[in-house]
Design a protein around this motif. Structure first.
Motif, PDB file in Angstrom:
ATOM      1  N   TYR A   1     -13.345  16.928   0.370  1.00 33.11           N
ATOM      2  CA  TYR A   1     -14.497  16.336   1.245  1.00 33.11           C
ATOM      3  C   TYR A   1     -14.384  17.497   2.083  1.00 33.11           C
ATOM      4  O   TYR A   1     -13.739  18.050   2.399  1.00 33.11           O
ATOM      5  N   ARG A   2     -15.857  17.396   3.009  1.00 33.94           N
ATOM      6  CA  ARG A   2     -15.849  18.342   3.957  1.00 33.94           C
ATOM      7  C   ARG A   2     -14.928  17.962   5.083  1.00 33.94           C
ATOM      8  O   ARG A   2     -14.631  18.705   5.926  1.00 33.94           O
ATOM      9  N   GLU A   3     -14.530  16.387   5.426  1.00 37.03           N
ATOM     10  CA  GLU A   3     -13.735  16.065   6.249  1.00 37.03           C
ATOM     11  C   GLU A   3     -12.185  16.097   5.731  1.00 37.03           C
ATOM     12  O   GLU A   3     -11.934  15.314   4.956  1.00 37.03           O
ATOM     13  N   PRO A   4     -11.350  17.120   6.272  1.00 39.36           N
ATOM     14  CA  PRO A   4      -9.996  17.191   5.724  1.00 39.36           C
ATOM     15  C   PRO A   4      -9.139  15.792   5.829  1.00 39.36           C
ATOM     16  O   PRO A   4      -8.489  15.574   4.899  1.00 39.36           O
ATOM     17  N   GLU A   5      -9.469  15.079   6.716  1.00 36.12           N
ATOM     18  CA  GLU A   5      -8.776  13.846   6.940  1.00 36.12           C
ATOM     19  C   GLU A   5      -9.308  12.631   5.560  1.00 36.12           C
ATOM     20  O   GLU A   5      -8.137  12.091   5.401  1.00 36.12           O
ATOM     21  N   ARG A   6     -10.383  12.951   5.383  1.00 29.96           N
ATOM     22  CA  ARG A   6     -10.807  12.030   4.127  1.00 29.96           C
ATOM     23  C   ARG A   6     -10.063  12.693   2.791  1.00 29.96           C
ATOM     24  O   ARG A   6      -9.696  11.853   1.958  1.00 29.96           O
ATOM     25  N   THR A   7     -10.039  13.913   2.730  1.00 30.31           N
ATOM     26  CA  THR A   7      -9.226  14.456   1.493  1.00 30.31           C
ATOM     27  C   THR A   7      -7.600  14.086   1.765  1.00 30.31           C
ATOM     28  O   THR A   7      -7.195  13.734   0.491  1.00 30.31           O
ATOM     29  N   ARG A   8      -7.168  14.092   2.792  1.00 32.12           N
ATOM     30  CA  ARG A   8      -5.724  13.699   2.908  1.00 32.12           C
ATOM     31  C   ARG A   8      -5.512  12.298   2.684  1.00 32.12           C
ATOM     32  O   ARG A   8      -4.625  11.686   2.115  1.00 32.12           O
ATOM     33  N   ALA A   9      -6.591  11.217   3.066  1.00 30.86           N
ATOM     34  CA  ALA A   9      -6.417   9.897   3.001  1.00 30.86           C
ATOM     35  C   ALA A   9      -6.556   9.613   1.365  1.00 30.86           C
ATOM     36  O   ALA A   9      -5.816   8.879   0.756  1.00 30.86           O
ATOM     37  N   LEU A  10      -7.439  10.435   0.635  1.00 36.43           N
ATOM     38  CA  LEU A  10      -7.518  10.242  -0.725  1.00 36.43           C
ATOM     39  C   LEU A  10      -6.156  10.609  -1.334  1.00 36.43           C
ATOM     40  O   LEU A  10      -5.447   9.847  -2.439  1.00 36.43           O
ATOM     41  N   TYR A  11      -5.795  11.645  -1.070  1.00 37.07           N
ATOM     42  CA  TYR A  11      -4.395  12.264  -1.414  1.00 37.07           C
ATOM     43  C   TYR A  11      -3.095  11.338  -1.377  1.00 37.07           C
ATOM     44  O   TYR A  11      -2.514  10.768  -2.129  1.00 37.07           O
TER      45      TYR A  11
ATOM     46  N   GLU B   1      -3.385   8.028  -0.826  1.00 33.73           N
ATOM     47  CA  GLU B   1      -3.723   6.855  -1.606  1.00 33.73           C
ATOM     48  C   GLU B   1      -3.308   7.197  -2.907  1.00 33.73           C
ATOM     49  O   GLU B   1      -2.669   6.310  -3.942  1.00 33.73           O
ATOM     50  N   MET B   2      -3.533   8.190  -3.698  1.00 37.84           N
ATOM     51  CA  MET B   2      -3.008   8.748  -4.817  1.00 37.84           C
ATOM     52  C   MET B   2      -1.440   8.681  -5.105  1.00 37.84           C
ATOM     53  O   MET B   2      -0.991   8.224  -6.062  1.00 37.84           O
ATOM     54  N   ALA B   3      -0.967   9.363  -4.107  1.00 41.08           N
ATOM     55  CA  ALA B   3       0.500   9.454  -4.067  1.00 41.08           C
ATOM     56  C   ALA B   3       1.107   8.052  -3.990  1.00 41.08           C
ATOM     57  O   ALA B   3       2.210   7.881  -4.776  1.00 41.08           O
ATOM     58  N   ARG B   4       0.512   7.106  -3.236  1.00 45.87           N
ATOM     59  CA  ARG B   4       1.108   5.738  -3.302  1.00 45.87           C
ATOM     60  C   ARG B   4       0.944   4.951  -4.649  1.00 45.87           C
ATOM     61  O   ARG B   4       1.873   4.380  -5.200  1.00 45.87           O
ATOM     62  N   ALA B   5      -0.188   5.332  -5.326  1.00 46.65           N
ATOM     63  CA  ALA B   5      -0.347   4.446  -6.555  1.00 46.65           C
ATOM     64  C   ALA B   5       0.389   5.325  -7.824  1.00 46.65           C
ATOM     65  O   ALA B   5       0.627   4.544  -8.675  1.00 46.65           O
ATOM     66  N   TRP B   6       0.547   6.587  -7.444  1.00 45.84           N
ATOM     67  CA  TRP B   6       1.270   7.359  -8.700  1.00 45.84           C
ATOM     68  C   TRP B   6       2.687   8.217  -7.909  1.00 45.84           C
ATOM     69  O   TRP B   6       2.210   9.469  -8.117  1.00 45.84           O
ATOM     70  N   PRO B   7       3.421   7.546  -7.402  1.00 47.63           N
ATOM     71  CA  PRO B   7       4.364   8.246  -6.758  1.00 47.63           C
ATOM     72  C   PRO B   7       5.397   9.346  -7.487  1.00 47.63           C
ATOM     73  O   PRO B   7       5.680  10.203  -7.190  1.00 47.63           O
TER      74      PRO B   7
END
Length: 66
Positions: free
Chosen positions: A40-50, A52-58
């Motif tokens: 995303y243009r906003e780094p914090e949105r990209t990190r939040a998605l990451y 979320e994915m890390a929690r779902a597929w550790p």
């Protein structure tokens, strides 16, 4: 610019990009022989998605990621 769609990327092969160029970080998801790159243009949105994915597929997150 914005990259959206199917691309052939040297070193990665065929995959899909959903990328805002120049706005790191980026998330690379491997799907067998294919890949998806997302950010995303906003780094914090990209990190939040990451996060979320890390929690779902550790067991599938690799070190050195955002």
């Amino acid at each position: 610019g914005t990259l959206r769609g199917h691309f052939r990327v040297e070193g990665l092969g065929d995959g899909r990009l959903y990328v805002e160029q120049g706005f790191a970080p980026y998330i690379l998801v491997r799907l067998g022989q294919r890949f998806v790159v997302i950010n995303y243009r906003e780094p914090e949105r990209t990190r939040a998605l990451y996060d979320e994915m890390a929690r779902a597929w550790p067991d599938r997150v690799h070190p050195g990621a955002p």
